[in-house]
Design an enzyme around this catalytic site. Sequence first.
Site, PDB file in Angstrom:
ATOM      1  N   CYS A   1       0.881  -1.205  -0.052  1.00 14.84           N
ATOM      2  CA  CYS A   1      -0.261  -0.085   0.085  1.00 14.84           C
ATOM      3  C   CYS A   1       0.864   1.345   0.078  1.00 14.84           C
ATOM      4  O   CYS A   1       1.607   1.571  -1.074  1.00 14.84           O
ATOM      5  CB  CYS A   1      -0.978  -0.110   0.946  1.00 14.84           C
ATOM      6  SG  CYS A   1      -2.652   0.952   0.891  1.00 14.84           S
TER       7      CYS A   1
ATOM      8  N   HIS B   1      -3.992  -5.055   0.532  1.00 15.52           N
ATOM      9  CA  HIS B   1      -3.353  -5.679   1.644  1.00 15.52           C
ATOM     10  C   HIS B   1      -3.475  -7.033   1.766  1.00 15.52           C
ATOM     11  O   HIS B   1      -4.284  -7.640   2.509  1.00 15.52           O
ATOM     12  CB  HIS B   1      -4.162  -5.014   2.791  1.00 15.52           C
ATOM     13  CG  HIS B   1      -3.835  -3.544   2.830  1.00 15.52           C
ATOM     14  ND1 HIS B   1      -2.655  -3.260   3.677  1.00 15.52           N
ATOM     15  CD2 HIS B   1      -4.418  -2.308   2.624  1.00 15.52           C
ATOM     16  CE1 HIS B   1      -2.535  -1.788   3.537  1.00 15.52           C
ATOM     17  NE2 HIS B   1      -3.540  -1.409   3.180  1.00 15.52           N
TER      18      HIS B   1
ATOM     19  N   GLU C   1      -1.831  -9.055   3.477  1.00 17.25           N
ATOM     20  CA  GLU C   1      -1.766  -9.697   4.800  1.00 17.25           C
ATOM     21  C   GLU C   1      -3.112  -9.809   5.665  1.00 17.25           C
ATOM     22  O   GLU C   1      -2.945 -10.791   6.417  1.00 17.25           O
ATOM     23  CB  GLU C   1      -0.781  -8.448   5.860  1.00 17.25           C
ATOM     24  CG  GLU C   1      -1.797  -7.412   6.215  1.00 17.25           C
ATOM     25  CD  GLU C   1      -1.513  -6.103   5.144  1.00 17.25           C
ATOM     26  OE1 GLU C   1      -1.152  -6.196   3.967  1.00 17.25           O
ATOM     27  OE2 GLU C   1      -1.636  -4.855   5.575  1.00 17.25           O
TER      28      GLU C   1
HETATM   29  N1  GLN Z   1      -1.792   6.684   2.736  1.00 16.61           N
HETATM   30  C1  GLN Z   1      -1.776   5.978   1.511  1.00 16.61           C
HETATM   31  C2  GLN Z   1      -3.311   6.268   0.786  1.00 16.61           C
HETATM   32  O1  GLN Z   1      -4.097   6.735   1.524  1.00 16.61           O
HETATM   33  C3  GLN Z   1      -1.635   4.669   1.854  1.00 16.61           C
HETATM   34  C4  GLN Z   1      -2.791   4.019   2.810  1.00 16.61           C
HETATM   35  C5  GLN Z   1      -2.193   2.294   3.489  1.00 16.61           C
HETATM   36  O2  GLN Z   1      -0.952   2.370   3.113  1.00 16.61           O
HETATM   37  N2  GLN Z   1      -2.936   1.914   3.975  1.00 16.61           N
HETATM   38  O3  GLN Z   1      -3.436   5.857  -0.297  1.00 16.61           O
END
Ligand code: GLN
Length: 535
Positions: free
Chosen positions: A382, A508, A510
Amino acid sequence: MRKYIFVTGGVCSSLGKGVAATSLGNLLESRGLKITMLKIDPYLNVDAGTMSPYQHGEVYVTEDGAETDLDLGNYARFTNSVLGRKNSITTGQIYQEVIKREREGRYLGKTVQVIPHITDEIKRRIVLAGKNPDVDVVITEIGGTVGDIESVPFLEAARQFVSDMGKENTLFIHLTLIPEVAGKELKTKPTQHSVKELREIGIQPDILICRSPIQIDKDMIKKIALFTNVASDSIISAYDIKTTIYEIPLIFHAQGLDKIVLEKMNIPRSKIDFTEWAAMVKTFKTSSRTVKIGIVGKYINLNDAYKSVYESIFHGGLANKVRIELIKIDAEDIEGAQDLDTIFSSVHGILIPGGFGQRGIQGMISSAEYARTHGIPCFGICLGMQIMVIEYARNVLGYKDADSTEFKPATSAPVISLLEEQINVNNFGGTMRLGKSESFVQEGTRLHQIYGSSTIFERHRHRYEVSNQYRGELEKAGLIISALTPDKTLVESVEWPDHPWGIGVQFHPEFLSTPINPHPLFSSFIKASNDYGKK
Ligand code: GLN
């Protein structure tokens, strides 16, 4: 008749109520029962979405896009319970619903009160969580500690289950602490007091799970039984272990926890089968090689902030029969560091996890650059993927000012930015991409090799995207875009060319990994890191 088990906690918080509850879930599933797990958080926030990782640890995202407590992650890793929005209840949600109904005039002029209106709504939500013809047992973990003002309505609702559903369909398990004081003596007094407190509100626990540094002996169990009215055979010792939390179901089983629950609830006993689970624990115990993974993040000081990521790395270790040593590196410490060679000389792989806000970003970018130019396996998740894109734009494309508009709104090269339609929305909760969605994986990429499929489903939780304005340039400069949304408008994953293993994913993975089914991305990352370590 569906069965309801409530797990409460006493003495102090952080005793591992979630792991205890989900270990029981695991055992009941091994007995062939269908279960569902439910977490109650007695705070006024409607969900965990707006809470800082320092307050609450990781936000666990369900398939249907709910931002929940990290204990749901524990449930997902230990059991097959289908988890969604309805498996996480907060005081905020309960009050929001009751007040909404009051405004709609649905209480017909009555005075709206905690008892019965709030407690009724709590009971409705618990029953709703189990409403699936398949579910035999609903395990509800009540967050907080008995005695907290916040948990009172939930405990009262649980107490009422006995008369609503019948004694044999309701079971109370209380988790307490047996601390060790000077001279290495174990003390039962806090447990006695905590059970007394529970009984004062009308709940007699059926089973006690006692946390302690070492296993408690028969005499101590007898003493606890005498003071708490809990049968000796229903007092389980949850002693500290040095292996893995995944061994806990086996430890509880050895003390008869599942058998006692089945007996007390009058559930026909079927033979237990946890061959697969026991084999997994054995794999851990017999692995000797260690792979060292450096995590470069911003919430490093708090163990729980990257809970699912840490667990998934561990699962990747299981898949490769290696042990994992996590080396937690605060991204901010790297920012001013001259000597990255020393910092990274002891790691076999680098993982840059998700996150929000500007702090530590430069440190993560330097780490990505180091990993890319030194051939160290690197996994960006992410925010981590966005970092890999920014780094590539700066150092390969030469846009020195490349950034995400999240960190530098006025950057001249916004390689990560909001989509047009998000820009004018003011509601913070409204603009996130949340929950499960489909991605299309490009054939011939490493990602395709890893998943063995062109269609994958993963969970998202982010606002910003790789800007399509720079996609062509990035690709021309060698960056591989290996997955896209099915309409091909959003980038889901990138790969470094000519590198042993450099993958960033916008989603994600995970949240999908379990010790029995390690996520292929984590298995592959640990394999690459292991290979790197051997060199
Ligand atoms: N801050 C970044 C976004 O909003 C990544 C978010 C995250 O890593 N969950 O896109």
